[in-house]
Scaffold this motif. Structure first.
Motif, short mmCIF file in Angstrom:
data_model
loop_
_atom_site.label_atom_id
_atom_site.label_comp_id
_atom_site.label_asym_id
_atom_site.label_seq_id
_atom_site.Cartn_x
_atom_site.Cartn_y
_atom_site.Cartn_z
N ASP A 45 0.80 -1.22 0.00
CA ASP A 45 0.00 0.00 0.00
C ASP A 45 0.84 1.27 0.00
N GLY A 46 2.15 1.13 -0.06
CA GLY A 46 3.03 2.30 -0.10
C GLY A 46 3.46 2.80 1.25
N ALA A 52 3.57 2.84 11.60
CA ALA A 52 2.48 3.49 12.34
C ALA A 52 1.77 2.53 13.27
N THR A 53 2.50 1.61 13.84
CA THR A 53 1.86 0.63 14.71
C THR A 53 1.51 1.26 16.05
N SER A 54 0.63 0.61 16.76
CA SER A 54 0.23 1.11 18.08
C SER A 54 1.40 1.02 19.05
N PRO A 66 0.92 -4.96 9.13
CA PRO A 66 0.44 -4.43 7.85
C PRO A 66 -0.96 -3.83 7.92
N ALA A 67 -1.79 -4.29 8.85
CA ALA A 67 -3.16 -3.78 8.97
C ALA A 67 -3.21 -2.44 9.67
N ASP A 76 -9.98 2.86 1.75
CA ASP A 76 -9.83 2.13 0.49
C ASP A 76 -8.68 1.12 0.50
N GLY A 77 -8.02 0.97 1.65
CA GLY A 77 -6.92 0.02 1.76
C GLY A 77 -5.57 0.60 1.40
N ILE A 78 -5.54 1.86 0.99
CA ILE A 78 -4.28 2.54 0.68
C ILE A 78 -4.08 3.62 1.73
N CYS A 79 -2.98 3.55 2.48
CA CYS A 79 -2.75 4.54 3.52
C CYS A 79 -2.58 5.93 2.91
#
Length: 131
Positions: A45-46, A52-54, A66-67, A76-79
């Protein structure tokens, strides 16, 4: 006691450690095997899957997720960091008056009415202009 560099401080020297930065991604698959805040973009997703994980205490390890690799305003699934249209209103962010609000985009015809006032990028949705 001094048998080589131990980047992540886990007691295993880097020469024998399969994950030198302890981010949850093995060194061979890791984009930056010595940086716990960077690992890989497995979902394509780029956005880096460790950025940016918790768990922002990267010294704790296991930051691969990855989620949860960045804000995705439009879902839309793209960050957002790699999404050309963060609010999915049909206007790319660089031309969008408010790139995070799908009901505001631009006024191409200069009539003072936003062309996305009805959440779609058509001039007909800008509303009536009876005067």
């Amino acid at each position: 006691a001094n048998d080589g560099t131990d980047t992540d401080g886990d007691g295993i020297c880097d020469a024998s450690d399969p994950d030198d930065d302890n981010d949850g991604v093995l060194d061979g698959d890791d984009t930056a095997p010595l940086d716990p805040s960077v690992c890989q973009d497995l979902d394509g997703d780029g956005c880096d899957d460790c950025s940016a994980t918790s768990n922002t205490d990267f010294s704790a390890g296991n930051n691969f997720d990855p989620a949860n690799d960045g804000t995705d305003t439009d879902g839309d699934g793209i960050c957002d960091a790699s999404d050309p249209d963060d609010d999915n209103d049909g206007v790319v962010d660089g031309s969008d008056a408010d790139p995070l609000d799908p009901s505001i985009c631009q006024d191409l015809d200069g009539d003072g009415c936003d062309d996305c006032s009805a959440t779609s990028n058509t001039d007909f949705s800008a509303g009536n202009n009876f005067d």
